[in-house]
Design an enzyme around this catalytic site. Structure first.
Site, short mmCIF file in Angstrom:
data_model
loop_
_atom_site.label_atom_id
_atom_site.label_comp_id
_atom_site.label_asym_id
_atom_site.label_seq_id
_atom_site.Cartn_x
_atom_site.Cartn_y
_atom_site.Cartn_z
N HIS A 180 2.55 -10.32 9.47
CA HIS A 180 1.20 -8.65 9.41
C HIS A 180 0.13 -8.81 8.21
O HIS A 180 0.38 -10.02 7.76
CB HIS A 180 1.77 -7.26 9.53
CG HIS A 180 2.16 -7.02 7.94
ND1 HIS A 180 3.44 -7.88 7.44
CD2 HIS A 180 1.96 -6.66 6.62
CE1 HIS A 180 3.64 -7.49 5.63
NE2 HIS A 180 2.43 -6.97 5.40
N ASP A 199 -2.21 -7.12 5.79
CA ASP A 199 -2.30 -5.79 4.79
C ASP A 199 -3.85 -5.00 4.75
O ASP A 199 -4.09 -5.42 5.43
CB ASP A 199 -2.07 -6.15 3.28
CG ASP A 199 -0.73 -6.42 2.66
OD1 ASP A 199 0.59 -6.24 4.21
OD2 ASP A 199 -0.27 -7.17 1.96
N HIS A 255 1.30 -12.50 6.54
CA HIS A 255 2.68 -13.02 5.86
C HIS A 255 3.93 -11.95 6.70
O HIS A 255 3.75 -10.70 7.34
CB HIS A 255 3.00 -12.46 4.34
CG HIS A 255 2.15 -10.37 3.73
ND1 HIS A 255 1.04 -10.53 4.01
CD2 HIS A 255 2.89 -10.08 3.99
CE1 HIS A 255 0.52 -9.26 3.83
NE2 HIS A 255 2.17 -9.43 3.13
N ARG A 270 16.86 -8.72 -1.20
CA ARG A 270 16.13 -8.94 -2.02
C ARG A 270 15.09 -7.72 -2.47
O ARG A 270 15.36 -6.86 -1.87
CB ARG A 270 15.40 -9.58 -0.94
CG ARG A 270 13.44 -10.07 -1.39
CD ARG A 270 13.16 -10.05 -0.26
NE ARG A 270 11.39 -10.75 -0.15
CZ ARG A 270 10.27 -11.36 -0.93
NH1 ARG A 270 11.21 -11.70 -1.53
NH2 ARG A 270 8.92 -11.25 -1.10
C1 LIG Z 1 3.28 -0.80 11.83
C2 LIG Z 1 2.60 -0.19 10.78
C3 LIG Z 1 3.28 -0.75 9.24
C4 LIG Z 1 2.48 0.00 8.34
C5 LIG Z 1 1.93 1.44 9.12
C6 LIG Z 1 1.04 0.26 10.23
O1 LIG Z 1 1.04 1.73 11.69
C7 LIG Z 1 -0.07 -0.66 10.48
C8 LIG Z 1 0.04 -1.22 9.29
C9 LIG Z 1 0.70 -1.37 8.76
C10 LIG Z 1 1.27 -1.51 7.14
C11 LIG Z 1 0.99 -3.29 6.83
C12 LIG Z 1 1.48 -3.19 4.87
C13 LIG Z 1 1.68 -1.85 4.07
O2 LIG Z 1 3.88 -2.75 4.45
C14 LIG Z 1 1.82 -0.45 5.19
C15 LIG Z 1 2.74 0.38 4.33
C16 LIG Z 1 0.03 -0.60 5.04
O3 LIG Z 1 -1.05 0.17 4.61
O4 LIG Z 1 -0.11 -1.10 6.54
C17 LIG Z 1 2.34 -1.01 6.21
C18 LIG Z 1 2.45 0.84 7.51
C19 LIG Z 1 3.42 0.91 6.94
O5 LIG Z 1 4.74 0.90 6.74
O6 LIG Z 1 3.74 2.87 7.69
O1 LIG Z 2 8.69 -6.94 0.91
C1 LIG Z 2 8.15 -8.18 0.87
O2 LIG Z 2 8.73 -9.26 -0.13
C2 LIG Z 2 6.47 -7.56 1.69
C3 LIG Z 2 5.87 -6.64 2.89
C4 LIG Z 2 5.27 -6.51 2.86
O3 LIG Z 2 4.10 -7.87 3.41
C5 LIG Z 2 4.00 -5.22 2.99
O4 LIG Z 2 5.13 -4.17 2.69
O5 LIG Z 2 3.28 -4.78 3.71
FE LIG Z 3 2.87 -6.98 3.33
#
Ligand SMILES: C=C1C[C@]23C[C@@]1(O)CC[C@H]2[C@@]12CC[C@H](O)[C@@](C)(C(=O)O1)[C@H]2[C@@H]3C(=O)O
Ligand SMILES: O=C(O)CCC(=O)C(=O)O
Ligand SMILES: [Fe+2]
Length: 362
Positions: free
Chosen positions: A235, A237, A292, A302
């Site tokens: 994904h 961020d 990543h 981890r």
């Molecule tokens: C599949 C998903 C998890 C996420 C929310 C989403 O719908 C799309 C973005 C995802 C993400 C990726 C980065 C971070 O880990 C996160 C917390 C964020 O802000 O966007 C996660 C979201 C999540 O885990 O709820």
């Molecule tokens: O847990 C990690 O080391 C990375 C996870 C990550 O990329 C995320 O939560 O957006």
């Molecule tokens: Fe991430």
């Protein structure tokens, strides 16, 4: 929209290896049983996955292996390079005067970099780490009292609201402790203050929210001929920047511009910074958010702590005028609220910015 990689619920159309885990391996460890009961594995050869529009980002050296389970599905990747660490990740010494220039270069070329001499006392980091370990070591029933993770709280396997699965447990927290619910706070321990203080000390200079990710070891991988299980699927961020610190267990990989995945050497003393989608827009594409993922480790757990710096909800995300020099914005007008809403309607691996581009990606 590009969709997630191997998290398909139907078996692929091509050949099925049909390895029955119970036949080839000793019984799964109690932890693994809790997570899954893997019934069969299906290999999807690279050549075929390349033809599939949803898996076109898989690199040549990889083969995707889809796990089929009774209840949940995990994704596997066969990657011959998974244990070779990449030495070319820019390392920026924040105490040096040229650090700003080097950060810009790293963001342009990689979308990520590592920082040393960051000034965050190791003690703050290890305090939070030990509180996190205490939490993740609790029985599942206790941890679940702090869930579900919407908007904040404990999550297990499911990532986001749209069916993404990983070999991971996590605590999603806002850095404003008032917004972490009473239920979550009390599940953190008899004295949640200690946890809260550790988090606050560490995040006082961060905005938005933090994530503590725990990837239990997955010993069953040893028997699977070098296959890697996805801990946290690929994904980008959505925020401006993400600041990641992990213990010394490997797992983090980034996708280079040529589409190859490389393994980031773990370094518990440094921070690893990722450009997020919002910064890509703010720089009108000059910096690109980095794709990543995290692979599970067969032997070691981890633990990572990530801080996501995002703007206020009503803030317009747009290219910074000082960078534009007469250029046209590549993106439509939108607020962080609109982007977040759209992101939460997407799958983890989706290219979320596509919808906000003025000219649709070909
Ligand atoms: C599949 C998903 C998890 C996420 C929310 C989403 O719908 C799309 C973005 C995802 C993400 C990726 C980065 C971070 O880990 C996160 C917390 C964020 O802000 O966007 C996660 C979201 C999540 O885990 O709820
Ligand atoms: O847990 C990690 O080391 C990375 C996870 C990550 O990329 C995320 O939560 O957006
Ligand atoms: Fe991430």
């Amino acid at each position: 929209m590009q969709s997630s990689l191997p998290k398909v619920s139907k078996p692929p159309l091509h050949f099925i290896l049909g390895i029955n885990r119970q036949e080839i391996n000793p019984p799964l460890s109690p932890h693994a049983q809790k997570y899954s009961s893997i019934q069969s594995l299906t290999l999807q050869p690279k050549s075929l996955s390349l033809l599939h529009p949803k898996t076109k980002h898989i690199t040549k050296k990889e083969m995707v292996v889809l796990s089929k389970q009774t209840t949940q599905q995990y994704s596997y990747i066969k990657n011959s390079k998974s244990t070779t660490f990449f030495s070319g990740i820019p390392m920026i010494d924040l105490s040096k005067p040229d650090s700003k220039t080097l950060i810009v270069k790293a963001c342009e070329e990689f979308g990520s970099f590592k920082v040393i001499n960051h000034g965050v006392p190791m003690e703050f980091i290890t305090d939070l780490e030990s509180e996190a370990i205490k939490f993740f070591s609790k029985p599942l029933s206790e941890k679940e009292k702090a869930g579900p993770p919407n908007p904040f709280g404990y999550g297990n396997k499911s990532i986001g609201p749209n069916g993404d699965i990983g070999w991971v447990e996590y605590l999603l927290l806002t850095t404003n402790p008032e917004n972490n619910s009473v239920r979550l706070a009390s599940a953190l321990g008899k004295n949640p203050e200690k946890f809260r203080c550790a988090l606050n000390e560490y995040t006082s200079s961060c905005e938005e929210y933090g994530l503590l990710n725990y990837y239990p070891p997955c010993p069953e991988l040893e028997a699977l001929n070098g296959e890697n299980m996805i801990g946290f699927g690929e994904h980008t961020d959505p925020q401006i920047i993400s600041v990641l610190r992990s213990n010394n267990t490997s797992g983090l990989q980034i996708s280079l511009r040529d589409g190859n995945w490389i393994s980031v050497p773990p370094d518990h003393r440094s921070f690893f910074i990722n450009v997020g989608d919002s910064l890509q827009v703010m720089t009108n594409g000059r910096f690109q958010s980095v794709r990543h993922r995290v692979l599970a480790n067969s032997l070691k757990s981890r633990l990572s702590m990530i801080f996501f710096g995002g703007p206020p909800l009503n803030e317009r995300i747009a290219p910074l005028p000082s960078l534009m020099k007469g250029e046209e914005s590549l993106y439509k007008e939108f607020t962080w609220f609109e982007y977040k809403k759209s992101a939460y309607g997407s799958r983890l691996a989706d290219n979320r910015l596509c919808l906000f581009k003025k000219i649709a990606a070909s």
